[in-house]
Write an enzyme that holds these catalytic residues in place. Structure first.
Site, PDB file in Angstrom:
ATOM      1  N   GLY A  19       0.823  -1.210   0.000  1.00  0.00           N
ATOM      2  CA  GLY A  19       0.000   0.000   0.000  1.00  0.00           C
ATOM      3  C   GLY A  19       0.857   1.259   0.000  1.00  0.00           C
ATOM      4  CB  THR A  89      -0.655  -9.686   4.822  1.00  0.00           C
ATOM      5  OG1 THR A  89       0.382  -9.160   5.669  1.00  0.00           O
ATOM      6  CG2 THR A  89      -1.573  -8.574   4.384  1.00  0.00           C
ATOM      7  CB  THR A 130      -3.101 -13.400  -2.389  1.00  0.00           C
ATOM      8  OG1 THR A 130      -1.943 -14.242  -2.387  1.00  0.00           O
ATOM      9  CG2 THR A 130      -4.187 -14.104  -1.582  1.00  0.00           C
ATOM     10  CG  ASP A 131       0.414 -16.239  -5.654  1.00  0.00           C
ATOM     11  OD1 ASP A 131       0.291 -16.041  -4.433  1.00  0.00           O
ATOM     12  OD2 ASP A 131       1.521 -16.491  -6.185  1.00  0.00           O
ATOM     13  CD  GLU A 132      -0.306 -17.482   0.527  1.00  0.00           C
ATOM     14  OE1 GLU A 132      -1.031 -18.127   1.310  1.00  0.00           O
ATOM     15  OE2 GLU A 132       0.779 -16.976   0.857  1.00  0.00           O
ATOM     16  CE1 TYR A 154      -3.387 -12.853   3.449  1.00  0.00           C
ATOM     17  CE2 TYR A 154      -2.268 -14.589   2.213  1.00  0.00           C
ATOM     18  CZ  TYR A 154      -2.703 -13.278   2.314  1.00  0.00           C
ATOM     19  OH  TYR A 154      -2.450 -12.398   1.286  1.00  0.00           O
ATOM     20  CE  LYS A 158      -6.143 -10.902   0.329  1.00  0.00           C
ATOM     21  NZ  LYS A 158      -6.271  -9.419   0.490  1.00  0.00           N
ATOM     22  N   GLY A 279       0.887 -27.206   6.954  1.00  0.00           N
ATOM     23  CA  GLY A 279       0.119 -27.074   5.701  1.00  0.00           C
ATOM     24  C   GLY A 279       0.842 -26.256   4.642  1.00  0.00           C
TER      25      GLY A 279
HETATM   26  P1  NAD Z   1       0.959  -5.561   5.108  1.00  0.00           P
HETATM   27  O1  NAD Z   1       0.673  -6.517   6.204  1.00  0.00           O
HETATM   28  O2  NAD Z   1       2.335  -5.017   4.945  1.00  0.00           O
HETATM   29  O3  NAD Z   1      -0.023  -4.308   5.236  1.00  0.00           O
HETATM   30  C1  NAD Z   1      -1.379  -4.429   5.555  1.00  0.00           C
HETATM   31  C2  NAD Z   1      -1.899  -3.039   5.914  1.00  0.00           C
HETATM   32  O4  NAD Z   1      -3.293  -3.149   6.217  1.00  0.00           O
HETATM   33  C3  NAD Z   1      -1.207  -2.461   7.156  1.00  0.00           C
HETATM   34  O5  NAD Z   1      -0.858  -1.110   6.926  1.00  0.00           O
HETATM   35  C4  NAD Z   1      -2.286  -2.564   8.229  1.00  0.00           C
HETATM   36  O6  NAD Z   1      -2.177  -1.578   9.240  1.00  0.00           O
HETATM   37  C5  NAD Z   1      -3.550  -2.413   7.398  1.00  0.00           C
HETATM   38  N1  NAD Z   1      -4.725  -2.983   8.055  1.00  0.00           N
HETATM   39  C6  NAD Z   1      -4.846  -4.220   8.609  1.00  0.00           C
HETATM   40  N2  NAD Z   1      -6.066  -4.372   9.141  1.00  0.00           N
HETATM   41  C7  NAD Z   1      -6.730  -3.212   8.895  1.00  0.00           C
HETATM   42  C8  NAD Z   1      -8.048  -2.769   9.185  1.00  0.00           C
HETATM   43  N3  NAD Z   1      -8.926  -3.547   9.838  1.00  0.00           N
HETATM   44  N4  NAD Z   1      -8.415  -1.525   8.793  1.00  0.00           N
HETATM   45  C9  NAD Z   1      -7.529  -0.727   8.127  1.00  0.00           C
HETATM   46  N5  NAD Z   1      -6.282  -1.086   7.852  1.00  0.00           N
HETATM   47  C10 NAD Z   1      -5.890  -2.325   8.218  1.00  0.00           C
HETATM   48  O7  NAD Z   1       0.467  -6.269   3.784  1.00  0.00           O
HETATM   49  P2  NAD Z   1       1.021  -6.236   2.281  1.00  0.00           P
HETATM   50  O8  NAD Z   1       2.023  -7.297   2.128  1.00  0.00           O
HETATM   51  O9  NAD Z   1       1.322  -4.852   1.891  1.00  0.00           O
HETATM   52  O10 NAD Z   1      -0.300  -6.739   1.508  1.00  0.00           O
HETATM   53  C11 NAD Z   1      -1.262  -5.806   1.041  1.00  0.00           C
HETATM   54  C12 NAD Z   1      -2.367  -6.548   0.322  1.00  0.00           C
HETATM   55  O11 NAD Z   1      -1.810  -7.274  -0.769  1.00  0.00           O
HETATM   56  C13 NAD Z   1      -3.089  -7.569   1.176  1.00  0.00           C
HETATM   57  O12 NAD Z   1      -4.451  -7.547   0.820  1.00  0.00           O
HETATM   58  C14 NAD Z   1      -2.447  -8.895   0.799  1.00  0.00           C
HETATM   59  O13 NAD Z   1      -3.346  -9.949   0.997  1.00  0.00           O
HETATM   60  C15 NAD Z   1      -2.176  -8.655  -0.671  1.00  0.00           C
HETATM   61  N6  NAD Z   1      -1.064  -9.408  -1.251  1.00  0.00           N
HETATM   62  C16 NAD Z   1       0.182  -9.347  -0.692  1.00  0.00           C
HETATM   63  C17 NAD Z   1       1.235  -9.998  -1.314  1.00  0.00           C
HETATM   64  C18 NAD Z   1       2.634  -9.954  -0.738  1.00  0.00           C
HETATM   65  O14 NAD Z   1       3.504 -10.671  -1.230  1.00  0.00           O
HETATM   66  N7  NAD Z   1       2.909  -9.139   0.266  1.00  0.00           N
HETATM   67  C19 NAD Z   1       1.012 -10.721  -2.504  1.00  0.00           C
HETATM   68  C20 NAD Z   1      -0.279 -10.767  -3.033  1.00  0.00           C
HETATM   69  C21 NAD Z   1      -1.303 -10.091  -2.412  1.00  0.00           C
HETATM   70  O1  DAU Z   2       1.897 -15.491  -2.614  1.00  0.00           O
HETATM   71  C1  DAU Z   2       1.424 -14.259  -2.142  1.00  0.00           C
HETATM   72  C2  DAU Z   2       1.540 -14.225  -0.636  1.00  0.00           C
HETATM   73  O2  DAU Z   2       2.934 -14.096  -0.343  1.00  0.00           O
HETATM   74  C3  DAU Z   2       0.768 -13.078   0.002  1.00  0.00           C
HETATM   75  O3  DAU Z   2      -0.597 -13.262  -0.245  1.00  0.00           O
HETATM   76  C4  DAU Z   2       1.049 -13.032   1.503  1.00  0.00           C
HETATM   77  O4  DAU Z   2       0.389 -11.915   2.091  1.00  0.00           O
HETATM   78  C5  DAU Z   2       2.539 -12.892   1.718  1.00  0.00           C
HETATM   79  O5  DAU Z   2       2.833 -12.899   3.096  1.00  0.00           O
HETATM   80  C6  DAU Z   2       3.270 -14.018   1.016  1.00  0.00           C
HETATM   81  O6  DAU Z   2       2.996 -15.294   1.663  1.00  0.00           O
HETATM   82  P1  DAU Z   2       4.143 -16.391   1.908  1.00  0.00           P
HETATM   83  O7  DAU Z   2       3.714 -17.271   3.000  1.00  0.00           O
HETATM   84  O8  DAU Z   2       4.554 -16.997   0.626  1.00  0.00           O
HETATM   85  O9  DAU Z   2       5.329 -15.402   2.393  1.00  0.00           O
HETATM   86  P2  DAU Z   2       6.437 -15.547   3.544  1.00  0.00           P
HETATM   87  O10 DAU Z   2       7.414 -14.437   3.337  1.00  0.00           O
HETATM   88  O11 DAU Z   2       5.839 -15.694   4.887  1.00  0.00           O
HETATM   89  O12 DAU Z   2       7.140 -16.925   3.184  1.00  0.00           O
HETATM   90  C7  DAU Z   2       7.757 -17.104   1.917  1.00  0.00           C
HETATM   91  C8  DAU Z   2       8.335 -18.513   1.889  1.00  0.00           C
HETATM   92  O13 DAU Z   2       9.417 -18.570   2.831  1.00  0.00           O
HETATM   93  C9  DAU Z   2       7.346 -19.573   2.312  1.00  0.00           C
HETATM   94  O14 DAU Z   2       7.525 -20.747   1.525  1.00  0.00           O
HETATM   95  C10 DAU Z   2       7.696 -19.860   3.756  1.00  0.00           C
HETATM   96  C11 DAU Z   2       9.195 -19.589   3.803  1.00  0.00           C
HETATM   97  N1  DAU Z   2       9.673 -19.072   5.109  1.00  0.00           N
HETATM   98  C12 DAU Z   2       9.055 -17.987   5.625  1.00  0.00           C
HETATM   99  C13 DAU Z   2       9.443 -17.480   6.844  1.00  0.00           C
HETATM  100  C14 DAU Z   2       8.754 -16.273   7.442  1.00  0.00           C
HETATM  101  C15 DAU Z   2      10.726 -19.698   5.746  1.00  0.00           C
HETATM  102  O15 DAU Z   2      11.310 -20.667   5.257  1.00  0.00           O
HETATM  103  N2  DAU Z   2      11.119 -19.199   6.972  1.00  0.00           N
HETATM  104  C16 DAU Z   2      10.505 -18.125   7.545  1.00  0.00           C
HETATM  105  O16 DAU Z   2      10.906 -17.741   8.667  1.00  0.00           O
END
Ligand code: NAD
Ligand code: DAU
Length: 344
Positions: A19, A89, A130-132, A154, A158, A279
């Site tokens: 964001g 997230t 999300t792709d998840e 999660y 989503k 999982g």
């Molecule tokens: P993030 O956790 O960094 O940020 C989430 C934001 O939402 C934070 O600023 C938090 O304060 C705010 N928030 C949470 N609950 C809230 C509420 N009830 N009201 C208002 N604000 C609230 O997340 P991110 O990684 O930036 O992800 C943003 C979006 O993109 C999410 O919808 C996530 O599912 C999606 N997404 C993330 C990824 C990734 O790799 N990070 C990939 C695909 C999709």
């Molecule tokens: O695919 C999109 C998603 O990617 C988003 O929707 C989610 O919000 C975002 O958090 C992210 O999910 P992941 O679970 O893939 O991200 P994470 O960074 O938590 O983990 C990435 C990979 O690394 C996953 O296979 C788990 C592994 N991992 C993660 C952590 C935190 C580790 O091996 N050790 C760790 O400590």
């Protein structure tokens, strides 16, 4: 009086990782956009993420909860475009406790959609999914029409929000588009996600907890390529449609870890193989033919983007050290998540 030459854009979750990058991108790219950020400032949302645009003349920050209709609805009703990022997230946190995920990701989305349904002026509601939601993909890549098989709390929350948003287009003609992006990386990502956690650990010679056999695969997308895709879809997407957004960089976690070790200049004695995530989805992979057909492609090469990202965390210790060293909530989470996690 409303200025009709301006476009009002509501960004929920604009103080989070993606964001805040999007808010910055939007202010830089569209001189006619007025951006309102609505953010609850949970542990993941930080004013520091918006430090350079907080006082921007076309940016307005509202501290509030998307689940609170009294705060959120008037903002939706006065927006031309809503980009809905706000969510809980982190998969690991959803496995420990799912309640906030259901509340924010599902109920919060419902609150926004109800307001969108009443809005006379809204022309785009972007549901950031999300792709998840496709679940683990053994072979090939998920197309937008594939079945959803989310496998953790999660991704299930989503998927619920994704389909709820779709239903408001199908039923009430709300101008919804749904985006399903792969794993983002870049600056301002909270140091619980794998890249910022590992980089900041490695800088301090703290071992990095690699889950399972390290063979899980994620497709990495630079956050600015994500922002560019969203910008295109806001302008040219079709309501009721789903769009995958992927970087085309499928990497095993073990290989990612070795790249980070090399970039930070540390050796593999800092890898700590630990018990797997419950999982744990083995692989995500999305087909991006639909988006590429509209002229988008990722511009950031993975190795270059990763190097710049590592350098950003190395240069910006002011941003992450207060969280890692002084935030009691963060320390409590780290202890709960990793403290007694068995090594493999
Ligand atoms: P993030 O956790 O960094 O940020 C989430 C934001 O939402 C934070 O600023 C938090 O304060 C705010 N928030 C949470 N609950 C809230 C509420 N009830 N009201 C208002 N604000 C609230 O997340 P991110 O990684 O930036 O992800 C943003 C979006 O993109 C999410 O919808 C996530 O599912 C999606 N997404 C993330 C990824 C990734 O790799 N990070 C990939 C695909 C999709
Ligand atoms: O695919 C999109 C998603 O990617 C988003 O929707 C989610 O919000 C975002 O958090 C992210 O999910 P992941 O679970 O893939 O991200 P994470 O960074 O938590 O983990 C990435 C990979 O690394 C996953 O296979 C788990 C592994 N991992 C993660 C952590 C935190 C580790 O091996 N050790 C760790 O400590």
């Amino acid at each position: 009086m409303t200025d009709t030459t301006q476009t009002t854009v509501l960004v929920t979750g604009g103080a989070g990782f993606i964001g805040s990058n999007f808010v910055r991108y939007a202010l830089q790219t569209h001189a006619d956009w007025r951006v309102t950020t609505l953010d609850k400032l949970t542990y993941a949302g930080r004013r520091e993420n918006l430090h350079d645009v907080m006082d921007h003349p076309r940016h307005h920050f509202v501290h509030g909860d998307i689940c609170d209709a009294a705060t959120a609805s008037p903002l939706v009703e006065s927006a031309d475009i809503v980009v809905h990022f706000a969510a809980e997230t982190h998969v690991d946190r959803s496995i420990l406790a799912a309640g906030d995920f259901i509340r924010t990701d599902v109920e919060g989305t419902f609150v926004l959609l109800e307001a969108a349904r009443r809005s006379p002026r809204l022309r785009r509601f972007v549901q950031i999914s999300t792709d998840e939601v496709y679940g683990s993909v053994a072979e090939g890549s998920s197309a937008e029409t594939d079945e959803l098989r989310p496998r953790n709390p999660y991704s299930a929350s989503k998927a619920g929000a994704d389909r709820l948003a779709y239903s408001y287009w199908a039923t009430y003609d709300v101008p919804v588009i749904i985006t399903r992006a792969s794993n983002n990386f870049g600056p301002y990502q909270f140091p619980e996600k794998v890249i910022p956690l590992f980089v900041t650990n490695l800088i301090d010679d703290i071992p990095v907890p690699l889950y399972g056999d390290g063979g899980n695969v994620r497709d990495w997308l630079h956050v600015l390529d994500h922002c560019r895709a969203l910008d295109l879809l806001i302008r040219q997407g079709q309501s009721g449609e789903v769009y995958n957004i992927g970087g085309g960089n499928e990497v095993r976690n073990a290989d990612l870890t070795h790249s980070l070790l090399r970039l930070v200049g540390k050796d593999e004695t800092l890898i700590r193989p630990v018990e797997d995530r419950k999982g744990h989805d083995r692989r995500y992979s999305v087909s991006t033919n639909k988006l590429r057909g509209m002229g988008w492609k990722p511009l950031v090469a993975f190795e270059q983007g990763l190097q710049e990202t590592v350098e950003w965390y190395a240069r910006n210790e002011w941003w992450w050290r207060p969280v890692k060293e002084r935030d009691p909530q963060y320390k409590a989470y780290m202890e709960q998540q990793y403290g007694s996690r068995p090594s493999r």
